[in-house]
Design an enzyme around this catalytic site. Structure first.
Site, PDB file in Angstrom:
ATOM      1  N   LYS A  14       0.833  -1.215   0.000  1.00 24.21           N
ATOM      2  CA  LYS A  14       0.000   0.000   0.000  1.00 24.21           C
ATOM      3  C   LYS A  14       0.867   1.265   0.000  1.00 24.21           C
ATOM      4  O   LYS A  14       0.699   2.126  -0.856  1.00 24.21           O
ATOM      5  CB  LYS A  14      -0.931   0.027   1.225  1.00 24.21           C
ATOM      6  CG  LYS A  14      -1.849  -1.173   1.340  1.00 24.21           C
ATOM      7  CD  LYS A  14      -2.789  -1.050   2.531  1.00 24.21           C
ATOM      8  CE  LYS A  14      -2.088  -1.089   3.862  1.00 24.21           C
ATOM      9  NZ  LYS A  14      -1.595  -2.416   4.291  1.00 24.21           N
ATOM     10  N   ARG A  89      -9.879   0.745   8.491  1.00 22.36           N
ATOM     11  CA  ARG A  89      -9.539  -0.635   8.821  1.00 22.36           C
ATOM     12  C   ARG A  89     -10.681  -1.345   9.544  1.00 22.36           C
ATOM     13  O   ARG A  89     -10.565  -2.530   9.840  1.00 22.36           O
ATOM     14  CB  ARG A  89      -8.290  -0.661   9.703  1.00 22.36           C
ATOM     15  CG  ARG A  89      -6.982  -0.843   8.909  1.00 22.36           C
ATOM     16  CD  ARG A  89      -5.824  -0.725   9.899  1.00 22.36           C
ATOM     17  NE  ARG A  89      -4.650  -1.462   9.542  1.00 22.36           N
ATOM     18  CZ  ARG A  89      -3.556  -0.920   8.988  1.00 22.36           C
ATOM     19  NH1 ARG A  89      -3.526   0.338   8.657  1.00 22.36           N
ATOM     20  NH2 ARG A  89      -2.492  -1.657   8.755  1.00 22.36           N
ATOM     21  N   ARG A 134      11.896  -1.260  11.842  1.00 19.76           N
ATOM     22  CA  ARG A 134      10.537  -1.028  12.353  1.00 19.76           C
ATOM     23  C   ARG A 134      10.161  -2.125  13.342  1.00 19.76           C
ATOM     24  O   ARG A 134      10.229  -3.317  13.003  1.00 19.76           O
ATOM     25  CB  ARG A 134       9.558  -1.016  11.169  1.00 19.76           C
ATOM     26  CG  ARG A 134       8.561   0.114  11.237  1.00 19.76           C
ATOM     27  CD  ARG A 134       7.705   0.138  10.014  1.00 19.76           C
ATOM     28  NE  ARG A 134       6.415  -0.485  10.265  1.00 19.76           N
ATOM     29  CZ  ARG A 134       5.400  -0.401   9.428  1.00 19.76           C
ATOM     30  NH1 ARG A 134       5.520   0.265   8.302  1.00 19.76           N
ATOM     31  NH2 ARG A 134       4.255  -0.983   9.728  1.00 19.76           N
TER      32      ARG A 134
END
Ligand code: B4P
Length: 190
Positions: A14, A89, A134
């Site tokens: 995305k 979401r 991350r």
């Protein structure tokens, strides 16, 4: 206005595809994941609360992300349109987004949903965990939690947009440019 919901499980591409779309169509990119990560970096109260959930692969409460999107829409009153990346979401987020856009006399134009199998998602995210550091990409259990959250709470949104004839599903496996071309074709044919 062109308002795109860029949809798919964690690691589907995305954020990667959003970079192309914003340039091609001169849109504002609103990624709730990016906004949350910048709150964490700045050490805000919201960021500290969100971090606990994100580090475990869980969704942040609806009201928090809805408030973030509302304020970004207010900051950009004259945009050509928006790419919603990682938002909505949940059903509640989708309904609130419709209300917010309605107040601006606009609506979602299309949902572009990238499909990628779980094995490939895990591979991509673990690689990004090594490259970027991350926290939520470092551990396979956390990644599995994120995929489970997506399957339970987020996948039903496909039906929400399918019923409005806005859903387009795209195979998210292939080169980044191949996938970008497919997305461009769908948008150009709207
Ligand atoms: P996000 O930041 O949205 O993260 P993501 O789902 O992992 O997707 P992202 O866009 O970053 O990755 P991409 O697929 O582009 O969310 C993180 C967390 O924030 C969530 O778990 C949740 O806790 C919280 N959150 C965010 N929004 C929320 C909301 N609305 N409600 C509640 N909580 C929310 O790319 C992944 C990797 O794949 C990259 O390394 C990329 O290089 C690679 N890749 C991309 N395309 C590829 C291709 N075609 N081939 C090979 N690799 C590819």
């Amino acid at each position: 206005m062109l308002n795109i919901v860029l949809f798919g499980p964690p690691g589907a591409g995305k954020g990667t595809q959003a970079d192309f779309l914003i340039k091609n169509y001169n849109l504002i990119h609103l990624s709730t994941g990016d906004i949350l990560r910048s709150e964490i970096k700045e050490g805000t109260t919201l960021g500290l609360e969100a971090k606990k959930l994100m580090d475990n692969g869980l969704l942040v409460p609806d009201d928090v992300v809805i408030g973030m999107i509302k304020s970004q829409l207010e900051k950009n009153p004259t945009s050509n349109g928006f790419i919603f990346d990682g938002f909505p979401r949940t059903q509640k987020q989708a309904k609130e987004l419709d209300k917010l856009l309605n107040q601006k006399s606009t609506s979602i134009s299309v949902m572009l949903s990238l499909t990628v199998d779980d094995q490939e998602l895990i591979k991509r995210l673990l690689k990004r965990g090594i490259d970027s550091g991350r926290a939520d990409d470092q551990n396979e259990n956390i990644i599995t939690n994120r995929i489970n959250e997506y399957n339970i709470k987020t996948t039903p949104l496909k039906d929400y947009y399918r019923l409005q004839n806005k859903l387009h599903e795209i195979n998210g496996i292939g080169s980044v440019s191949e996938i970008a071309n497919k997305l461009n074709q769908i948008i150009d044919n709207l």
